[in-house]
Scaffold this active site. Structure first.
Site, PDB file in Angstrom:
ATOM      1  N   ARG A 299      -2.340 -33.073  47.645  1.00 29.40           N
ATOM      2  CA  ARG A 299      -1.732 -34.233  48.307  1.00 29.40           C
ATOM      3  C   ARG A 299      -1.703 -33.981  49.808  1.00 29.40           C
ATOM      4  O   ARG A 299      -1.251 -32.929  50.260  1.00 29.40           O
ATOM      5  CB  ARG A 299      -0.292 -34.434  47.795  1.00 29.40           C
ATOM      6  CG  ARG A 299       0.400 -35.602  48.489  1.00 29.40           C
ATOM      7  CD  ARG A 299       1.812 -35.806  47.985  1.00 29.40           C
ATOM      8  NE  ARG A 299       2.741 -34.839  48.545  1.00 29.40           N
ATOM      9  CZ  ARG A 299       4.029 -34.756  48.207  1.00 29.40           C
ATOM     10  NH1 ARG A 299       4.524 -35.562  47.298  1.00 29.40           N
ATOM     11  NH2 ARG A 299       4.817 -33.856  48.758  1.00 29.40           N
TER      12      ARG A 299
ATOM     13  N   HIS B 106      15.674 -31.678  47.569  1.00 34.52           N
ATOM     14  CA  HIS B 106      14.776 -30.596  47.987  1.00 34.52           C
ATOM     15  C   HIS B 106      15.104 -29.295  47.259  1.00 34.52           C
ATOM     16  O   HIS B 106      14.226 -28.637  46.695  1.00 34.52           O
ATOM     17  CB  HIS B 106      14.881 -30.400  49.508  1.00 34.52           C
ATOM     18  CG  HIS B 106      14.031 -29.278  50.015  1.00 34.52           C
ATOM     19  ND1 HIS B 106      14.517 -28.002  50.185  1.00 34.52           N
ATOM     20  CD2 HIS B 106      12.718 -29.230  50.339  1.00 34.52           C
ATOM     21  CE1 HIS B 106      13.536 -27.222  50.609  1.00 34.52           C
ATOM     22  NE2 HIS B 106      12.437 -27.940  50.715  1.00 34.52           N
TER      23      HIS B 106
ATOM     24  N   CYS C  16       3.190 -36.763  38.349  1.00 37.68           N
ATOM     25  CA  CYS C  16       3.538 -35.473  38.952  1.00 37.68           C
ATOM     26  C   CYS C  16       4.951 -35.464  39.521  1.00 37.68           C
ATOM     27  O   CYS C  16       5.295 -34.622  40.324  1.00 37.68           O
ATOM     28  CB  CYS C  16       2.529 -35.079  40.024  1.00 37.68           C
ATOM     29  SG  CYS C  16       2.466 -36.242  41.375  1.00 37.68           S
TER      30      CYS C  16
ATOM     31  N   GLY D 163       3.953 -40.777  41.256  1.00 36.29           N
ATOM     32  CA  GLY D 163       4.990 -39.950  41.883  1.00 36.29           C
ATOM     33  C   GLY D 163       6.325 -40.564  41.486  1.00 36.29           C
ATOM     34  O   GLY D 163       6.873 -41.408  42.196  1.00 36.29           O
TER      35      GLY D 163
ATOM     36  N   ASP E 199       9.768 -40.760  43.804  1.00 35.68           N
ATOM     37  CA  ASP E 199       9.860 -41.863  44.770  1.00 35.68           C
ATOM     38  C   ASP E 199       9.829 -43.220  44.076  1.00 35.68           C
ATOM     39  O   ASP E 199      10.513 -44.150  44.492  1.00 35.68           O
ATOM     40  CB  ASP E 199       8.722 -41.776  45.800  1.00 35.68           C
ATOM     41  CG  ASP E 199       9.172 -41.042  47.063  1.00 35.68           C
ATOM     42  OD1 ASP E 199      10.319 -41.257  47.479  1.00 35.68           O
ATOM     43  OD2 ASP E 199       8.396 -40.255  47.621  1.00 35.68           O
TER      44      ASP E 199
END
Length: 534
Positions: free
Chosen positions: A278, A116, A493, A428, A431
């Site tokens: 999103r 994060h 992205c 993505g 992930d």
């Protein structure tokens, strides 16, 4: 070693003297060096004289120097008094955003290149060193140990987000400067590249910055970051603690006009360039309060006991939240969240289109974490029914697209089935890398160093795309998807969108665009041009 500024000047001079072509000048510049032009750096002389006391991952480039604070609230309070601070945390979470903005830099004990702290700091263009496991942290008493010294609140440290080095005391910094040569090289790069470059931006300010740096649209707007403002988080927590659909809808109705205003501001900032939004992705436990006072306030607002609220919070705990109740799974369980977000996106688009009839506004609604075509169809049906009703009611003429993120390996393997519903794909890769390797992206930092030492890995797969494994899944998804929808646009992205070797790979795969954090847009533009010229 030549500075980026000098390299740009030499390249331009050689073109002016007829010694090099524009294409050769573009090829001469190392895209990674552009970072130094866009962020403050330590004064070279002062840095030479300093000795690092520790090292983490250089997660977001630049240099920062300031007084140590341990909480987001303290960062805001000290910053308000005019103090420069460095926020030091075990790890950051979405509720730390305002404190992260107030700090000069961020230092975390845990987390890797896509944690994060790293992702948010890169988005804000703020210096960040993550995963310094040598720090012995005592958050409760606001102190930490590193390099044999104890640091308390108010002690001054300096951190280098490019190298990951941490220094005791203040080191002089030099501000970023972009000179005319930068613009010339970038204009040449834009002339030769095929890949479009979008940005990952959640706020109008980020979007504006990215536009200044040459972004051609938004490839990822993470709507959850909009929920953490003080006036919204209360309503969202009410939604989480509601017992009935009616209660949930009433709480979401408070958020809808705020979301709509956010989206209107984004469309305004992008002036008709594409915007991909999103829908809600993180697990709900990230939004619930942790402080006693906040829990009491929520209980009071809900007319429930503190014990009941604590029980709800405890029930949201998951053993593996990254693979838990998040992404489109939230929309399947709580369709009202998807309905609210759809209304906000479509109403915002209608209003901005009315104000600017000459702009092309086609909202791209992206459903996250899809692994099964039927799951996407279920959520898409809700989105389409809601959107069409809003458009009909407004008597508007608005086109929109519903697509998905490809971030679960199964989605890549069944992309032909998914493309029957999805009008676009976006990889993505944060992930997708995590799930393909089976690494937790927040914990991999603990063992990856051993992998580098043993020469098992040469690079961090979260920073540089794994072309052999993850790349093969991407290739498969593109082939399968385009067999069903030959003209679908496909982007990336994840954080890889700003890494030069990954950008080159995306060019070879024939992607439509790469999307990266605002300050990496020039790097992606230059890397895309070099890939096209090779």
């Amino acid at each position: 070693k030549r500075t980026a500024q000098a390299a740009l000047k030499i390249a331009c001079d050689l073109v002016d003297e007829g010694m090099r072509t524009e294409e050769e000048a573009v090829a001469m510049i190392d895209p990674r060096n552009l970072d130094t032009l866009l962020h403050p750096q330590f004064d070279a002389k002062a840095l030479k004289a300093a000795t690092p006391i520790g090292k983490g991952l250089g997660a977001s480039p630049g240099a920062a120097c300031g007084k140590v604070v341990f909480t987001a609230d303290d960062a805001e309070a000290w910053n308000a008094k005019g103090e420069k601070v460095v926020l030091v945390r075990l790890e950051t979470s979405p509720e730390d955003i305002t404190g992260m903005k107030a700090a000069q830099g961020i230092l975390t004990v845990r987390g890797g290149m896509t944690s994060h702290a790293a992702v948010v700091a890169r988005g804000m263009g703020e210096c960040c060193v993550s995963g310094c496991s040598a720090i012995n942290m005592d958050e409760a008493n606001k102190k930490f140990e590193l390099g044999g010294k104890t640091f308390v609140e108010g002690d001054v440290i300096s951190i280098d987000g490019t190298t990951g080095n941490i220094y005791d005391g203040a080191i002089a910094t030099v501000d970023a400067t972009i000179a005319g040569e930068f613009g010339r090289i970038m204009a040449w790069a834009d002339k030769y590249r095929v890949l479009k470059v979008r940005t990952n931006a959640d706020t109008p300010a980020d979007a504006k910055k990215a536009r200044e740096l040459g972004a051609e649209g938004i490839g990822l707007c993470r709507t959850e970051h909009m929920f953490f403002e003080a006036d919204r988080i209360a309503a969202f927590r009410e939604m989480i603690c509601s017992d009935t659909v009616e209660e949930r809808e009433a709480a979401l109705a408070k958020i809808e006009p705020m979301q709509q205003a956010d989206f209107e501001a984004l469309y305004e900032a992008l002036e008709g360039c594409p915007v991909t939004i999103r829908f809600l992705d993180p697990p709900l436990h990230e939004f619930v309060p942790t402080e006693e006072a906040d829990i009491e306030a929520l209980a009071k607002a809900q007319g429930k006991s503190v014990e009941t609220i604590k029980a709800i919070i405890a029930s949201l705990h998951e053993f593996n939240p990254m693979m838990g109740h998040r992404g489109c799974r939230l929309a399947v369980t709580y369709p009202e969240i998807a309905k609210m977000q759809t209304k906000a996106v479509i109403k915002a688009a209608i209003n901005v289109k009315k104000a600017h009839p000459d702009w092309t506004i086609v909202p791209e609604i992206m459903i996250p974490l899809v692994g099964e075509a039927k799951e996407l169809k279920y959520v898409k049906d809700i989105v389409v029914a809601t959107a069409d009703a809003v458009i009909a009611e407004a008597g508007a003429d608005l086109k929109y697209e519903v697509g998905t993120m490809i971030e679960i390996p199964r989605a890549a393997l069944t992309a032909d089935e998914i493309a029957k519903e999805a009008e676009f794909f976006c990889f993505g890769t944060n992930d997708l890398t995590q799930m393909t390797y089976g690494f937790s992206r927040d914990d991999a930092g603990k063992f990856l160093n051993a992998y580098y030492d043993a020469k098992i890995f040469e690079n961090d797969p979260f920073a540089r795309l794994d072309q052999t494994g993850v790349g093969k899944l991407m290739e498969m998804a593109i082939k399968l998807g385009k067999s069903v929808r030959p003209d679908m646009h496909i982007g990336i992205c994840g954080e890889h969108g700003g890494d030069p070797t990954s950008v080159e790979f995306c060019h070879k795969l024939g992607l439509t665009y790469v999307s990266c954090s605002p300050f990496r847009v020039p790097i992606a533009r230059l890397a895309a041009a070099q890939a096209a010229l090779r």
